[in-house]
Design an enzyme around this catalytic site. Sequence first.
Site, PDB file in Angstrom:
ATOM      1  CE  LYS A 129    -114.224  76.307 -21.536  1.00 17.35           C
ATOM      2  NZ  LYS A 129    -115.549  75.716 -21.800  1.00 17.35           N
ATOM      3  CG  ASP A 135    -116.359  72.271 -20.213  1.00 13.92           C
ATOM      4  OD1 ASP A 135    -117.040  72.711 -19.278  1.00 13.92           O
ATOM      5  OD2 ASP A 135    -115.615  72.990 -20.907  1.00 13.92           O
TER       6      ASP A 135
HETATM    7  P1  NAD Z   1    -119.291  76.175 -30.172  1.00 12.48           P
HETATM    8  O1  NAD Z   1    -119.663  77.439 -30.861  1.00 12.48           O
HETATM    9  O2  NAD Z   1    -117.886  75.920 -29.809  1.00 12.48           O
HETATM   10  O3  NAD Z   1    -119.778  74.953 -31.098  1.00 12.48           O
HETATM   11  C1  NAD Z   1    -121.041  74.944 -31.707  1.00 12.48           C
HETATM   12  C2  NAD Z   1    -121.258  73.605 -32.404  1.00 12.48           C
HETATM   13  O4  NAD Z   1    -122.590  73.587 -32.928  1.00 12.48           O
HETATM   14  C3  NAD Z   1    -120.314  73.365 -33.576  1.00 12.48           C
HETATM   15  O5  NAD Z   1    -120.009  71.989 -33.626  1.00 12.48           O
HETATM   16  C4  NAD Z   1    -121.156  73.771 -34.770  1.00 12.48           C
HETATM   17  O6  NAD Z   1    -120.754  73.161 -35.972  1.00 12.48           O
HETATM   18  C5  NAD Z   1    -122.534  73.275 -34.333  1.00 12.48           C
HETATM   19  N1  NAD Z   1    -123.647  73.956 -34.984  1.00 12.48           N
HETATM   20  C6  NAD Z   1    -123.929  75.278 -34.985  1.00 12.48           C
HETATM   21  N2  NAD Z   1    -125.045  75.502 -35.703  1.00 12.48           N
HETATM   22  C7  NAD Z   1    -125.480  74.297 -36.155  1.00 12.48           C
HETATM   23  C8  NAD Z   1    -126.572  73.878 -36.939  1.00 12.48           C
HETATM   24  N3  NAD Z   1    -127.468  74.734 -37.417  1.00 12.48           N
HETATM   25  N4  NAD Z   1    -126.707  72.557 -37.192  1.00 12.48           N
HETATM   26  C9  NAD Z   1    -125.822  71.657 -36.706  1.00 12.48           C
HETATM   27  N5  NAD Z   1    -124.765  72.004 -35.950  1.00 12.48           N
HETATM   28  C10 NAD Z   1    -124.595  73.311 -35.685  1.00 12.48           C
HETATM   29  O7  NAD Z   1    -120.235  76.102 -28.899  1.00 12.48           O
HETATM   30  P2  NAD Z   1    -120.056  75.195 -27.588  1.00 12.48           P
HETATM   31  O8  NAD Z   1    -119.430  76.005 -26.540  1.00 12.48           O
HETATM   32  O9  NAD Z   1    -119.465  73.893 -27.960  1.00 12.48           O
HETATM   33  O10 NAD Z   1    -121.581  75.007 -27.180  1.00 12.48           O
HETATM   34  C11 NAD Z   1    -122.424  74.109 -27.883  1.00 12.48           C
HETATM   35  C12 NAD Z   1    -123.666  73.842 -27.060  1.00 12.48           C
HETATM   36  O11 NAD Z   1    -123.302  73.236 -25.835  1.00 12.48           O
HETATM   37  C13 NAD Z   1    -124.436  75.096 -26.714  1.00 12.48           C
HETATM   38  O12 NAD Z   1    -125.813  74.819 -26.896  1.00 12.48           O
HETATM   39  C14 NAD Z   1    -124.134  75.328 -25.255  1.00 12.48           C
HETATM   40  O13 NAD Z   1    -125.222  75.884 -24.567  1.00 12.48           O
HETATM   41  C15 NAD Z   1    -123.912  73.917 -24.761  1.00 12.48           C
HETATM   42  N6  NAD Z   1    -123.006  73.821 -23.600  1.00 12.48           N
HETATM   43  C16 NAD Z   1    -123.457  73.218 -22.481  1.00 12.48           C
HETATM   44  C17 NAD Z   1    -122.622  73.078 -21.393  1.00 12.48           C
HETATM   45  C18 NAD Z   1    -123.115  72.414 -20.125  1.00 12.48           C
HETATM   46  O14 NAD Z   1    -122.423  72.475 -19.116  1.00 12.48           O
HETATM   47  N7  NAD Z   1    -124.262  71.773 -20.143  1.00 12.48           N
HETATM   48  C19 NAD Z   1    -121.299  73.549 -21.452  1.00 12.48           C
HETATM   49  C20 NAD Z   1    -120.858  74.157 -22.635  1.00 12.48           C
HETATM   50  C21 NAD Z   1    -121.721  74.295 -23.704  1.00 12.48           C
END
Ligand code: NAD
Length: 294
Positions: free
Chosen positions: A73, A111
């Site tokens: 990305k 997104d």
């Molecule tokens: P990423 O790895 O880029 O970011 C993860 C985030 O979670 C970071 O901000 C990190 O600091 C935080 N984090 C991790 N462990 C943590 C904890 N124990 N306590 C508090 N914060 C914590 O991942 P991403 O791609 O941003 O995905 C994040 C979430 O969003 C995932 O659950 C993913 O399934 C979801 N998501 C959903 C969609 C959708 O279309 N609905 C799209 C993308 C991602």
Amino acid sequence: MSERLSGHTLLISLMATPIRHSLSPKMHNEAFAKLGLDYAYLAFEVGNEELADAVQGIRALGIRGSNVSMPNKQAIIPYLDEISPAAELVGAVNTVVNKDGKGHLIGHITDGTGAVRALAEEGVDIKGQIITLAGAGGAGTAIAVQLGLDGAKEVRIFNPKDAAYTNAEKTVEKLNSRTHTKATVTDLADDEAFKKSIAESSIYIDATAVGMKPLENLSLIVDPEVIRPDLVVFDVVYSPAETKLLKFAKEHGAKKVINGLGMMLYQGAEAFKLFTGEEMPVEHIKDLLFNGGK
Ligand code: NAD
């Protein structure tokens, strides 16, 4: 499918790894079939190493567009000719359009627009609102930027002090200098500040990895007093469909709790529109993907 494909069929690709589990091919191919559009959508296992050649392949083969997911990305940006203002602010692209197949590639990020549209479909308008947003990774950043572009009054980001925190500081700087939204970032460990922020917000968004495997038994909100009937609670996780947070919020009286299925659907619908110029038949796709409809 074989009746649909011909020498004229236009290809849309998806480039990521791992990718075989993705719902996107089903979503887009069903939408093409439903609307009678002469397109096909295929997933390709592409990592950073193959990315430059793969992007050249889009140009060489006249592939009309591509979705991009991890780990590409951010890495794809230097290979594109142009990126949208939102993609530039986020620093990531999930949709590439090759307009008329002529090789000029424009990167977009859907997104954030998908998340805001998912809220709107539930009757939640983010304009002028104070919003607490936990999470500043890929999903959180795209959402924060779109909230800024679409006129939220304040976006208060909370994140643990990890790499995403540094990223949040950059996002906050960009939102404050380039949109009318006031943005802040605070350490999630500051529980008092977190609770106070939610108390002053009309919408709480959880865009962290908490709530899905392996953190499915966790919720960042554990105090019932934080939940109010008029607090919209949106968790971007879609598997499980009901996270610990959403269950907790519902049990303690929040009237509107929203999971990540809508965001997933509408980020696809926004990409579909960029690829084809047509609205995705979302009701049909929703039924098919989430209710097992035929
Ligand atoms: P990423 O790895 O880029 O970011 C993860 C985030 O979670 C970071 O901000 C990190 O600091 C935080 N984090 C991790 N462990 C943590 C904890 N124990 N306590 C508090 N914060 C914590 O991942 P991403 O791609 O941003 O995905 C994040 C979430 O969003 C995932 O659950 C993913 O399934 C979801 N998501 C959903 C969609 C959708 O279309 N609905 C799209 C993308 C991602």
